[in-house]
Design a protein around this motif. Structure first.
Motif, PDB file in Angstrom:
ATOM      1  N   GLY A  14     -49.802  26.392 -24.215  1.00  0.00           N
ATOM      2  CA  GLY A  14     -50.297  26.511 -22.841  1.00  0.00           C
ATOM      3  C   GLY A  14     -49.208  25.980 -21.928  1.00  0.00           C
ATOM      4  N   CYS A  15     -48.978  26.643 -20.798  1.00  0.00           N
ATOM      5  CA  CYS A  15     -47.865  26.216 -19.943  1.00  0.00           C
ATOM      6  C   CYS A  15     -48.378  25.503 -18.701  1.00  0.00           C
ATOM      7  CB  CYS A  15     -47.014  27.408 -19.530  1.00  0.00           C
ATOM      8  SG  CYS A  15     -45.589  26.913 -18.542  1.00  0.00           S
ATOM      9  N   PRO A  16     -48.013  24.205 -18.540  1.00  0.00           N
ATOM     10  CA  PRO A  16     -48.454  23.461 -17.353  1.00  0.00           C
ATOM     11  C   PRO A  16     -47.883  24.049 -16.062  1.00  0.00           C
ATOM     12  CG  PRO A  16     -47.410  22.008 -18.969  1.00  0.00           C
ATOM     13  CD  PRO A  16     -47.165  23.399 -19.425  1.00  0.00           C
ATOM     14  N   PHE A  17     -46.831  24.849 -16.172  1.00  0.00           N
ATOM     15  CA  PHE A  17     -46.231  25.471 -14.988  1.00  0.00           C
ATOM     16  C   PHE A  17     -46.808  26.860 -14.714  1.00  0.00           C
ATOM     17  CE2 PHE A  17     -43.186  22.496 -16.789  1.00  0.00           C
ATOM     18  CZ  PHE A  17     -42.896  21.715 -15.681  1.00  0.00           C
ATOM     19  N   GLY A  18     -47.643  27.337 -15.614  1.00  0.00           N
ATOM     20  CA  GLY A  18     -48.167  28.697 -15.469  1.00  0.00           C
ATOM     21  C   GLY A  18     -47.056  29.720 -15.495  1.00  0.00           C
ATOM     22  N   ALA A  19     -45.986  29.426 -16.257  1.00  0.00           N
ATOM     23  CA  ALA A  19     -44.784  30.261 -16.177  1.00  0.00           C
ATOM     24  C   ALA A  19     -44.871  31.535 -17.007  1.00  0.00           C
ATOM     25  CB  ALA A  19     -43.565  29.455 -16.594  1.00  0.00           C
TER      26      ALA A  19
END
Lengths: 559, 186
Positions: free
Chosen positions: A229-234
């Motif tokens: 899962g990407c905390p940056f929503g990248a």
């Protein structure tokens, strides 16, 4: 409108379900998205995303306990300590293998959009034409021109980084700036040009990782920890992209723990009126009603739902009148390729962990090339430097060894093939009513295998990999070819294919079930052939196109 | 930059080092309580001393300073199947006997020179015979498992990744060409 009545129902919340929800809600439809598993909230529930490698008790490895608990997942890389919670529980949701099929599932909000490989390639026109040309299965009811604008539409929203390479075999998209090749890859790309003169290409991967900020999402930070899962929503996922867009309309309801057990079919109107849901936590049954139903439960589970629906009219389920429901199981076959070492470049390194590699698009059986099999394959790969100085014979223990392991190792380069699987009628899934899952529901039985065409292709995939690496100057090239089983590509396709004739296909050219025009299936189940490109971008485009059509038809009172 | 620092701090807060339950034995050594296999303190000491010989304390911390033996034990306990564990335990005894027959002493009581020359000899003869951790012979299964896990423990340890090599949780960029010093061994 009663509490359980909506304009639209979307079954599933993965890549295609998220797109269906976004498109339908943005067009003003009150929509409920039903997800069989738990909720996963963007960022908050990515519990391992910010852990350093040493914070995992087994440093990411697999324990014997995990191997016992996940008899299917253990067959390949998905079984690991870092994102175990993102994979479906094999014991709660078993299936029957008449022939081995490695089925790696994600049962939670976001589905496998959280763990996907993100490689995003358009199909070329010939990919849609080959069934017809080869006399295989049935013809696709659509061509590239039908999907072209929708590819662009989904690329611009999802955020696909890539280079406009201008290749006929792999149409360019509406890309964000590409990621870079490293120094070794750049040289190999140059040698490819010299050697193959455009007949084969070596390009940077096209990936759903954004390289510039986009829709409140931060560009890729080169962590290469996407599948946590990407905390940056990248990278594109339901959570980072389609879900917030759908939620922003105020038209979306998400209901986790909702196993859709059947589509409720009304034989008078010849349409679906809703779905039946089993609450996975309480075991209570509910009904939800809507004007249209999008089935996006992941290829085989979408077909499972159809098989369980309208059985009073068609014993084998909704869409079975063609005799094709459950048939033509496809995937991409892999675990075949080559790798070797690259001499020199020892004063050169790179920094950052690029969540992407290089891509070699298909070249076989094209432009006059003719093999003893049909269709072809592409490769993904890359060059990198090995971690620490192994092969240092006289420094195997002690202080000198300890120093040596801090040194960067030699450069290595590898490529692995992704091969097209043909749609064989006899490759099928069926319902096995003697085996039940945790909720007492019948499970799928798999009876599908790679056949002669794929096995012949694999020989080329192995030999070509070696030949190309050696031609590009890679040394000590070794090849591998293992696990010729379906499922391992995690690119499940087919079982409710699109076509031109209700007698030979389950869906029409708009992804509508021939036998229930307000039911749309727009995930991998719909695929009429598999090509060799990673399929998710095509599901996105098919879904956006079908959703647009569904709403138009709804307005015209045609469905 | 602030964002990256914030993320890093968050990671430090969230993550704690996971340590095995342990207690002290009569000699004051730490004995790790294992769940699936039993290793007495002499056996644990042997593993710790082998690990320390492979990754010794020099001007920088060694295996014991970095608690690598605890990690090796955890991996032996959790990540090997019953059959492999039995073979490794058998190999441990065989290893011990081999040392005793040669030096008339336990490995832990050898000088550093003796330990190093013993392990070097062991490795070169194993390599000649092409034996490794998947070997059917238990002594090799034991030694190479310990070595593999020790090196893995070291190269993935916080110390190594933050002090010996360049690692960032959030690189934030991909530089395709960073010049580095030429390999010493090249």
């Amino acid at each position: 409108m009663s509490a359980n009545t909506y304009d639209a129902i979307v079954i599933g919340s993965g890549i295609s379900g998220g797109w269906a929800a976004k498109e339908l809600t943005e067009k003003g439809l009150k929509t409920i998205m039903l997800e069989r598993g738990r909720n996963i909230e963007h960022i908050k529930d990515y519990v391992n995303a910010n852990k350093d490698p040493w914070e995992f008790p087994h440093r990411g490895g697999r324990t014997q306990k995990m191997i016992e608990d996940y008899p299917v997942l253990k067959r390949d890389y998905p079984l690991n300590e870092t994102n175990l919670d993102f994979w479906a529980n094999d014991k709660e949701s078993p299936y029957v293998e008449k022939k081995r099929f490695d089925w790696f599932r994600g049962y939670h909000v976001g589905g496998r959009s959280l763990m996907w490989g993100r490689q995003s390639y358009r199909w070329a026109d010939f990919n849609f034409e080959e069934n017809l040309k080869d006399g295989i299965a049935v013809d696709w009811p659509i061509r590239y021109k039908d999907l072209e604008q929708w590819y662009g539409y989904v690329e611009r929203f999802a955020g696909i980084s890539g280079n406009k390479d201008g290749l006929a075999v792999l149409p360019d998209g509406d890309f964000m700036p590409p990621m870079d090749m490293n120094i070794v890859e750049k040289d190999v790309a140059k040698r490819f040009k010299d050697i193959y003169k455009g007949a084969r290409s070596f390009v940077i991967g096209r990936t759903a990782n954004i390289t510039v900020p986009h829709n409140n999402r931060t560009n890729c930070q080169y962590r290469n920890k996407c599948w946590l899962g990407c905390p940056f929503g990248a990278y594109f996922s339901t959570q980072s992209a389609t879900l917030p867009a759908a939620a922003a309309t105020g038209n979306l309801t998400v209901r986790p723990w909702s196993i859709v057990t059947k589509i409720l079919y009304d034989k008078d109107t010849k349409k679906a009126k809703g779905v039946e849901v089993l609450d996975a936590e309480t075991n209570q049954t509910y009904e939800f009603f809507a004007k249209i139903v999008f089935v996006n439960a992941s290829a085989f589970n979408s077909t499972w739902i159809l098989m369980n629906s309208a059985t009073d009219i068609w014993p084998d389920g909704l869409g079975s009148s063609s005799g094709e429901l459950g048939h033509n199981v496809m995937d991409h076959h892999l675990n075949v390729g080559a790798g070797g070492t690259v001499e020199g470049y020892l004063d050169k390194y790179y920094f950052g962990r690029r969540a992407n590699g290089i891509y070699i698009p298909r070249y076989r059986n094209l432009n006059g090339d003719k093999r003893d099999y049909i269709r072809g394959f592409g490769y993904q790969g890359g060059a990198s430097r090995d971690g620490w100085g192994k092969n240092v014979a006289e420094m195997n223990i002690g202080g000198a060894f300890k120093d040596a392991v801090t040194e960067a190792g030699i450069w290595e380069m590898g490529i692995g093939g992704f091969g097209e699987t043909l749609p064989y009628h006899e490759n099928k899934i069926t319902l096995d009513k003697t085996v039940k899952d945790k909720w007492g529901l019948p499970v799928l039985a798999f009876d599908a295998e790679l056949k002669d065409n794929e096995l012949k292709m694999r020989k080329d995939m192995e030999n070509d990999a070696k030949e190309m690496l050696e031609a590009a100057g890679v040394k000590n090239v070794h090849t591998y070819s293992s696990n010729p089983y379906l499922g391992r590509g995690i690119h499940e396709m087919g079982t409710a294919r699109m076509g031109r004739d209700p007698k030979t296909s389950v869906l029409n050219g708009w992804n509508q079930v021939w036998d229930a025009k307000n039911v749309f299936v727009t995930d991998g189940a719909a695929m009429t052939s598999a090509a060799c490109q990673n399929p998710s971008l095509t599901y996105m485009a098919l879904t956006a196109r079908a959703a647009n059509y569904a709403v138009e038809e709804l307005k015209k009172n045609n469905i | 930059m602030n964002r990256r620092i914030a993320i890093r701090n968050m990671a430090l807060l969230l993550g704690g080092t996971v340590l095995l339950p342990s207690c002290l034995n009569s000699k004051g050594n730490k004995v790790v309580q294992l769940k699936h296999i039993t290793l007495d303190d002499d056996q644990q000491t042997l593993i710790a001393e082998i690990a320390e010989t492979i990754i010794p304390k020099t001007s920088t911390p060694g295996a014991k300073d970095l608690k690598l033996p605890e990690f090796v034990l955890l991996m032996l306990d959790d990540c090997y199947n019953k059959k492999d564990q039995l073979q490794i335990l058998e190999g441990l005894t065989a290893f011990n006997n081999l040392v005793k027959s040669k030096f008339n002493k336990d490995f832990a009581n050898l000088s550093i020179k003796e330990r190093e020359s013993f392990l070097n000899d062991f490795e070169s003869s194993a390599k000649q015979a092409q034996k490794n951790s998947k070997s059917t012979d238990s002594i090799n299964a034991f030694y190479w498992a310990i070595k593999q896990q020790t090196v893995f423990a070291y190269t993935t340890s916080q110390y190594f990744m933050t002090k010996q090599i360049v690692y960032e949780l959030v690189p934030g960029r991909y530089n395709v060409h960073v010049p580095v010093k030429k390999l010493k061994s090249a």
